[in-house]
Design a protein around this motif. Sequence first.
Motif, PDB file in Angstrom:
ATOM      1  N   GLN A   1      -1.203  -3.627  -0.293  1.00 36.14           N
ATOM      2  CA  GLN A   1       0.131  -3.906   0.236  1.00 36.14           C
ATOM      3  C   GLN A   1       0.155  -3.819   1.756  1.00 36.14           C
ATOM      4  O   GLN A   1       0.772  -4.643   2.426  1.00 36.14           O
ATOM      5  CB  GLN A   1       1.150  -2.946  -0.365  1.00 36.14           C
TER       6      GLN A   1
ATOM      7  N   TRP B   1       2.799 -10.225   9.066  1.00 39.59           N
ATOM      8  CA  TRP B   1       3.328  -9.948  10.401  1.00 39.59           C
ATOM      9  C   TRP B   1       2.433 -10.482  11.507  1.00 39.59           C
ATOM     10  O   TRP B   1       2.730 -10.328  12.682  1.00 39.59           O
ATOM     11  CB  TRP B   1       3.513  -8.448  10.597  1.00 39.59           C
TER      12      TRP B   1
ATOM     13  N   ALA C   1       0.937  -6.885   4.300  1.00 39.53           N
ATOM     14  CA  ALA C   1       2.025  -6.734   5.273  1.00 39.53           C
ATOM     15  C   ALA C   1       1.534  -7.075   6.676  1.00 39.53           C
ATOM     16  O   ALA C   1       2.198  -7.812   7.415  1.00 39.53           O
ATOM     17  CB  ALA C   1       2.558  -5.300   5.228  1.00 39.53           C
TER      18      ALA C   1
ATOM     19  N   HIS D   1       2.200  -8.742  -1.920  1.00 40.32           N
ATOM     20  CA  HIS D   1       2.719  -7.564  -1.233  1.00 40.32           C
ATOM     21  C   HIS D   1       3.739  -6.827  -2.091  1.00 40.32           C
ATOM     22  O   HIS D   1       3.662  -5.602  -2.252  1.00 40.32           O
ATOM     23  CB  HIS D   1       3.359  -7.997   0.092  1.00 40.32           C
TER      24      HIS D   1
END
Length: 205
Positions: A87, A95, A91, A112
């Motif tokens: 996860q 991003w 992430a 995710h």
Amino acid sequence: MHHRRCSPTVAPGEVVAVTAGAGTTARTVRPTIGLVLLFGAGVAVAIGAYAGLHQPAGRPLTTLGFSSVLPMKAWLTSAAVLLLLIQLTTALWMWGRLPGAGQAPSWAGLVHRWSGTAAFVLTLPVAFHCIWSLGFQSGSTRVLVHGLVGCLFYGAYAAKMLALRVRGLPGWSLPVLGGTVLTSLVVVWLSSALWFFTRSGIPHT
């Protein structure tokens, strides 16, 4: 007779309105994130209080096919940590913070979300045994840290889930809460599963 000096472009009433608006925004954001953190703290304290006050059963409810409850807890916690690391990776990818990975594909968001959900579900049998069967214990530093950080994990998770549904939170709130969830579970793993896997003379499956 005294004359009040005002800005040539903004009327006195407008200055007050802008200032009040900025103050209102600041006052709105702080209580909101404060309530989210308070909610998470309440969950953590409630779990710890129940574990400490109720009479431990002293027996496992299920071992899910493992030879005993210890390997069950160790392996489920290890799988949960692995899923939370997945996860974290997705992430960072979404991003744009994963070096050399390029733009995240559309399925990264799905991975995710479900990796985090699956990790949480895997921790539930472990937490249930610890709370229901053993209660809150403090026989050693390792056991005490394990219990306290375990409560922190569920408090941080509850706060993060609430923060996902609240608008207007500071930009740092979700990364900090998510980082707390991951860090606390890693500490739980270090103080339990790693300890178990490094013991000799006991079945590890």
